[in-house]
Design a protein around this motif. Structure first.
Motif, PDB file in Angstrom:
ATOM      1  N   UNK A 160       0.806  -1.072   0.083  1.00 59.49           N
ATOM      2  CA  UNK A 160       0.042   0.005  -0.015  1.00 59.49           C
ATOM      3  C   UNK A 160       0.988   1.375  -0.010  1.00 59.49           C
ATOM      4  N   UNK A 161       2.022   1.189   0.598  1.00 57.76           N
ATOM      5  CA  UNK A 161       2.817   2.432   0.736  1.00 57.76           C
ATOM      6  C   UNK A 161       3.501   2.679  -0.745  1.00 57.76           C
ATOM      7  N   UNK A 162       3.926   1.625  -1.281  1.00 54.14           N
ATOM      8  CA  UNK A 162       4.463   1.636  -2.588  1.00 54.14           C
ATOM      9  C   UNK A 162       3.360   2.438  -3.597  1.00 54.14           C
ATOM     10  N   UNK A 163       2.002   1.955  -3.555  1.00 52.16           N
ATOM     11  CA  UNK A 163       1.152   2.301  -4.296  1.00 52.16           C
ATOM     12  C   UNK A 163       0.988   3.937  -4.113  1.00 52.16           C
ATOM     13  N   UNK A 164       1.073   4.219  -2.661  1.00 50.96           N
ATOM     14  CA  UNK A 164       0.866   5.663  -2.549  1.00 50.96           C
ATOM     15  C   UNK A 164       2.095   6.591  -2.798  1.00 50.96           C
ATOM     16  N   UNK A 165       3.264   5.916  -2.932  1.00 53.75           N
ATOM     17  CA  UNK A 165       4.285   6.616  -3.634  1.00 53.75           C
ATOM     18  C   UNK A 165       4.247   7.099  -5.034  1.00 53.75           C
ATOM     19  N   UNK A 166       3.422   6.264  -5.777  1.00 50.04           N
ATOM     20  CA  UNK A 166       3.102   6.210  -7.066  1.00 50.04           C
ATOM     21  C   UNK A 166       1.640   6.797  -7.265  1.00 50.04           C
ATOM     22  N   UNK A 167       1.183   7.707  -6.350  1.00 54.67           N
ATOM     23  CA  UNK A 167      -0.311   7.854  -6.693  1.00 54.67           C
ATOM     24  C   UNK A 167      -0.466   8.709  -7.742  1.00 54.67           C
ATOM     25  N   UNK A 168       0.411   9.308  -8.430  1.00 58.93           N
ATOM     26  CA  UNK A 168       0.345  10.090  -9.588  1.00 58.93           C
ATOM     27  C   UNK A 168       0.056   9.315 -10.824  1.00 58.93           C
ATOM     28  N   UNK A 169       0.429   7.845 -10.562  1.00 59.32           N
ATOM     29  CA  UNK A 169       0.177   6.768 -11.949  1.00 59.32           C
ATOM     30  C   UNK A 169      -1.198   6.493 -11.661  1.00 59.32           C
ATOM     31  N   UNK A 170      -1.999   6.322 -12.703  1.00 55.62           N
ATOM     32  CA  UNK A 170      -3.360   5.694 -13.102  1.00 55.62           C
ATOM     33  C   UNK A 170      -3.295   4.281 -12.731  1.00 55.62           C
ATOM     34  N   UNK A 171      -4.347   3.787 -12.174  1.00 51.73           N
ATOM     35  CA  UNK A 171      -4.352   2.578 -11.484  1.00 51.73           C
ATOM     36  C   UNK A 171      -4.028   1.389 -12.586  1.00 51.73           C
ATOM     37  N   UNK A 172      -4.497   1.431 -13.882  1.00 48.70           N
ATOM     38  CA  UNK A 172      -4.360   0.637 -14.896  1.00 48.70           C
ATOM     39  C   UNK A 172      -2.609   0.582 -15.126  1.00 48.70           C
ATOM     40  N   UNK A 173      -2.325   1.780 -15.176  1.00 53.28           N
ATOM     41  CA  UNK A 173      -0.475   1.984 -15.590  1.00 53.28           C
ATOM     42  C   UNK A 173       0.081   1.379 -14.197  1.00 53.28           C
ATOM     43  N   UNK A 174      -0.414   1.744 -13.112  1.00 57.26           N
ATOM     44  CA  UNK A 174       0.402   1.169 -11.985  1.00 57.26           C
ATOM     45  C   UNK A 174       0.271  -0.433 -11.932  1.00 57.26           C
ATOM     46  N   UNK A 175      -0.798  -0.997 -12.106  1.00 63.31           N
ATOM     47  CA  UNK A 175      -0.943  -2.264 -11.921  1.00 63.31           C
ATOM     48  C   UNK A 175       0.002  -3.102 -13.109  1.00 63.31           C
ATOM     49  N   UNK A 176      -0.045  -2.727 -14.179  1.00 60.30           N
ATOM     50  CA  UNK A 176       0.704  -3.056 -15.236  1.00 60.30           C
ATOM     51  C   UNK A 176       2.314  -3.193 -14.843  1.00 60.30           C
ATOM     52  N   UNK A 177       2.721  -1.981 -14.438  1.00 55.92           N
ATOM     53  CA  UNK A 177       4.255  -1.723 -14.028  1.00 55.92           C
ATOM     54  C   UNK A 177       4.668  -2.431 -12.791  1.00 55.92           C
ATOM     55  N   UNK A 178       3.742  -2.493 -11.706  1.00 58.40           N
ATOM     56  CA  UNK A 178       4.122  -3.157 -10.666  1.00 58.40           C
ATOM     57  C   UNK A 178       4.036  -4.707 -11.003  1.00 58.40           C
ATOM     58  N   UNK A 179       3.172  -5.359 -11.556  1.00 59.12           N
ATOM     59  CA  UNK A 179       3.106  -6.610 -12.170  1.00 59.12           C
ATOM     60  C   UNK A 179       4.537  -6.960 -12.884  1.00 59.12           C
TER      61      UNK A 179
END
Length: 226
Positions: A160-179
């Motif tokens: 969750x903290x990693x996601x918060x750091x990347x809060x400026x990234x849209x959900x779809x892009x974040x999910x793809x990048x994190x995956x």
């Protein structure tokens, strides 16, 4: 050390023996301003995971693993510098952190040879893939990745903290990048290189990574091991 000391003061005291060892006990220049400058960097507001808590955790893990290192104090200095420069929207944080070490440590009285080793270790955290004959690199990378072997609740807080750091990234892009990051880690032959890390952390970390990846991709997404 008194219990009333703040986390920052405790970190200042942890910096001292590592730096003094790296410069063979020399008293000058004063060491604490360098600790304070690094603590200020680790306290920047854009950080949600790469914070003083993360620095403390990595230093704690280095303590656990120090018998596997050839120079644990240089590994400790590398831990201090490994995310000292951190902007979530930049891709060269490790390189910039290594360059910071190359500037600051000679000024702080550390030899060029030892500074080069610290900078080399910082750069290793790009891939977390140290060589089999690199015990210092193995200790730093294992200490940095140990969060992956946390119990489920702590791992969820980390994610969750990693996601918060990347809060400026849209959900779809974040999910793809994190995956993609998770798959890269899972594709490593071993996440942990020290005997302790392989024994104590490897299996739990892979379980956590697979579970997070499954949550990101969903039942209709790409297979976790593809």
């Amino acid at each position: 050390m008194p219990d009333s000391q703040s986390p920052r003061e405790i970190l200042r005291h942890r910096w001292l023996p590592a730096l003094l060892s790296a410069r063979d006990g020399a008293c000058d220049p004063p060491p604490l301003p360098y600790a304070d400058a690094l603590i200020a960097r680790w306290s920047e507001p854009q950080r949600k995971y790469h914070t003083l808590d993360h620095l403390t955790a990595v230093l704690d893990r280095v303590e656990v693993l120090e018998d596997h290192a050839t120079d644990p104090d240089l590994v400790r200095l590398a831990a201090w510098f490994h995310d000292a420069v951190y902007l979530p929207d930049r891709s060269e944080n490790e390189e910039r952190s290594a360059r910071l070490a190359e500037r600051a440590l000679p000024e702080a009285g550390v030899s060029r040879e030892r500074t080069a080793e610290v900078a080399r270790l910082v750069r290793l955290t790009v891939t977390h893939d140290p060589a089999d004959d690199d015990p210092n690199g193995q200790v730093l990378c294992d200490a940095d990745l140990a969060i992956l072997a946390s119990p489920p609740a702590a791992y969820a807080a980390y994610a969750a903290a990693v996601r918060e750091e990347y809060g400026f990234v849209p959900d779809d892009a974040f999910r793809a990048g994190r995956a993609a990051v998770l798959r890269q880690l899972l594709d490593l032959p071993r996440l942990f290189r020290t005997p302790y890390g392989r024994r104590e952390w490897e299996d739990r970390a892979r379980e956590n990574l697979r579970a997070e990846l499954a949550g990101l991709t969903g039942p209709t997404g790409p297979a976790a091991d593809s």
